[in-house]
Enzyme design. Structure first.
Site, PDB file in Angstrom:
ATOM      1  N   LYS A 112       0.888  -1.245  -0.051  1.00 16.23           N
ATOM      2  CA  LYS A 112      -0.108  -0.034  -0.119  1.00 16.23           C
ATOM      3  C   LYS A 112       0.850   1.310   0.059  1.00 16.23           C
ATOM      4  O   LYS A 112       0.283   2.309  -0.558  1.00 16.23           O
ATOM      5  CB  LYS A 112      -0.944   0.073   1.169  1.00 16.23           C
ATOM      6  CG  LYS A 112      -1.916  -1.175   1.479  1.00 16.23           C
ATOM      7  CD  LYS A 112      -2.959  -1.278   0.388  1.00 16.23           C
ATOM      8  CE  LYS A 112      -4.086  -2.339   0.585  1.00 16.23           C
ATOM      9  NZ  LYS A 112      -3.398  -3.757   0.519  1.00 16.23           N
TER      10      LYS A 112
HETATM   11  C1  PLP Z   1      -4.128  -4.899   0.135  1.00 15.79           C
HETATM   12  C2  PLP Z   1      -3.257  -5.965   0.197  1.00 15.79           C
HETATM   13  C3  PLP Z   1      -3.662  -6.916  -0.686  1.00 15.79           C
HETATM   14  C4  PLP Z   1      -4.539  -6.692  -1.800  1.00 15.79           C
HETATM   15  O1  PLP Z   1      -4.414  -5.820  -2.843  1.00 15.79           O
HETATM   16  P1  PLP Z   1      -5.828  -5.308  -3.594  1.00 15.79           P
HETATM   17  O2  PLP Z   1      -5.254  -4.154  -4.480  1.00 15.79           O
HETATM   18  O3  PLP Z   1      -7.003  -4.849  -2.474  1.00 15.79           O
HETATM   19  O4  PLP Z   1      -6.340  -6.621  -4.546  1.00 15.79           O
HETATM   20  C5  PLP Z   1      -2.758  -8.054  -0.984  1.00 15.79           C
HETATM   21  N1  PLP Z   1      -1.498  -8.254   0.062  1.00 15.79           N
HETATM   22  C6  PLP Z   1      -1.363  -7.234   1.032  1.00 15.79           C
HETATM   23  C7  PLP Z   1      -0.195  -7.427   1.893  1.00 15.79           C
HETATM   24  C8  PLP Z   1      -2.134  -5.975   0.982  1.00 15.79           C
HETATM   25  O5  PLP Z   1      -1.945  -5.129   1.897  1.00 15.79           O
END
Ligand code: PLP
Length: 494
Positions: A112
């Site tokens: 993120k």
């Molecule tokens: C948010 C997240 C995901 C999923 O990603 P999306 O964009 O919501 O599909 C996968 N792994 C981690 C560690 C995340 O923080």
């Protein structure tokens, strides 16, 4: 010509990139989505020598085309700096039979950060562009990682407030402490009695509540979203797919033009959608492999074209993927329906009313770019162990879901296309699961596991978790899911 971002639910709701970033979600409940794609020449003989920041300038310049080059330079240079503990920002690691694109070198050690370190700059720059006087209130539901990454980005940014809701029993101890110890006078963290979907549904309702918007406006406030529904989250995620490809060319692993698959551990469908947009602008992508955990609603969708959320919600060891309603899928649905907002709105209404919808007919060409599979909890743990045994490398459980799914895909299809696994979190964020999978031990505490992880992996303890055990907990509010709005009104003094 400026790119048009249109709501997925209303053909008349069209804005520019900077307006879409400011609004976050469209007020009709839809998501702002590009109607056409910028024309780019991806010359990898040149791109392979560019830094991450330079690739970002190229991609952001193309998609966020009502920002000036100076504005984007300012945003990019402030976002992708020494907050990242690796100068490459997103290093690519070669393992046995796959490449792991490490997207966890930012301040909260999950992917993120790749977008949330730039979103506050894009948003405040957009606000300045449009002469906006209101304070921006970032309202966010998190399954664990978004909340912390958003606060790390927005803490003490002038002209902003940030309110984060997370499911009380749905995040890891490390994730929870990362959030509840957050500093910054403009941050507010609230645990809810409910799951991530409850949190996300209530946040969406607040966004769409006209009366609430009016109350905010009276106080010179307005909502925006740091969730991956915001196009300002999505576009920066396209960058690392292009960058990863360039690095493969540079290392001589592929020749320019050769197709590469991406396997993406998927929750809200933001990360994989960014890979889809990368393919749309000409990145040579073979398959987009959508990996789910036991909450496998997307796996079923890609196999049947029916999206059915009517199933038990499971709490797994990959909590950031514990999602039954993948918000960003709406953008793909819109494209699959030939950018038809009316039809998309109908399907989303059906999802709200009946818990399911079927997409028919679809643009088969785009649909066939995707492959989907899921991994059980057991398969995920075994994959962490398998990778450790073969490469002395420890994956976090989200990444392990993806690499397990990739193993299944190869076994089934014998597809020999080089494949990149989007590695979305550091194992240090989920130390108990990672260590237990490798050693077979059970009942470890988070902090004992951190120490052990360091020994097993030889990777230094990241700053993001160092000292967490003794940090002061500043946020202790817990509310029922139905009281989320009341909490927002109380905090903002509405
Ligand atoms: C948010 C997240 C995901 C999923 O990603 P999306 O964009 O919501 O599909 C996968 N792994 C981690 C560690 C995340 O923080």
């Amino acid at each position: 010509m400026t790119l048009v971002y249109q709501s997925t639910r209303d053909a008349n709701n069209r804005v520019t990139a900077s307006q879409a970033i400011l609004q976050g979600l469209a007020t009709d409940g839809g998501l702002f989505t590009p109607l056409t794609y910028p024309h780019l020449t991806l010359d990898f003989d040149r791109l392979k020598d560019l830094s991450y920041q330079e690739v970002a300038k190229l991609i952001l310049g193309a998609f966020l085309d009502d920002f000036t080059a100076e504005e984007l330079d300012y945003c990019i240079n402030n976002a992708y700096d020494s907050k990242f503990d690796d100068a490459r920002i997103a290093p690519l690691v070669k393992l046995d039979g796959q490449y792991n694109l490490e997207l966890f070198h930012g301040s909260t050690i999950a992917f993120k950060d790749m977008a949330l370190s730039i979103l506050p700059y894009l948003m405040t720059t957009a606000a300045k562009k449009h002469g906006l006087e209101n304070k921006i209130v970032i309202l966010t539901a998190t399954s664990g990682d978004t909340g912390k990454a958003a606060m790390a980005g927005f803490a003490d940014v002038p002209g902003t407030e940030i309110i984060v809701f997370y499911p009380k029993d749905g995040v890891s101890k490390v994730q929870e402490l990362q959030m509840t110890t957050q500093t910054g006078d403009n941050t507010h963290v609230v645990a809810i009695d409910g799951n991530f979907d409850d949190a996300q549904t209530n946040v969406k309702e607040m966004f769409n509540d006209e009366a609430l918007r009016a109350k905010l406006a009276d106080k010179q406030l307005q909502f925006s979203s740091a969730n991956s529904m915001n196009i300002g989250r999505l576009v920066p995620q396209i960058v690392y797919y292009v960058y990863a490809y360039a690095q493969l060319v540079k290392a001589g692993e592929i020749v320019a033009g050769e197709a590469v698959n991406f396997t993406v551990p998927t929750g809200n469908f933001g990360n994989i959608l960014a890979a889809f947009y990368a393919k749309q602008i000409g990145l040579p992508v073979g398959k987009l492999i959508c990996a789910s955990n036991e909450n496998n609603v997307l796996t079923d969708f890609f196999k049947t074209k029916v999206y059915d959320k009517k199933r038990a919600f499971k709490v797994t060891t990959s909590p950031s993927m514990d999602i039954l309603v993948s918000s960003n899928l709406e953008r793909l649905i819109f494209h699959l329906l030939g950018n038809d907002a009316e039809k998309t709105a109908e399907l989303m209404a059906a999802l709200a009313a009946d818990g399911q919808y079927e997409v028919q007919p679809v643009e088969a060409e785009i649909f066939d770019w995707f492959v989907a599979e899921c991994a059980t909890e057991e398969e995920t743990a075994l994959e962490i162990k398998r990778i450790y045994d073969s490469s002395r490398y420890i994956e976090d459980p989200h990444t392990a879901v993806a690499s397990s799914v990739y193993q299944k895909y190869v076994a089934e299809t014998k597809d020999a296309t080089k494949t990149v696994i989007a590695s979305t979190a550091s194992p240090y964020k989920f130390p108990v699961v990672a260590v237990e999978a490798v050693t077979g031990e059970t009942g470890l505490s988070d902090f004992a596991a951190l120490a052990q992880l360091q020994e097993l992996s030889g990777v230094a303890l990241p700053l993001a978790v160092d000292g967490l055990e003794t940090a002061t907990v500043r946020h202790k509010t817990v509310v029922a899911a139905r009281d989320m709005q009341a909490e927002v009104e109380r905090y903002l003094g509405l």
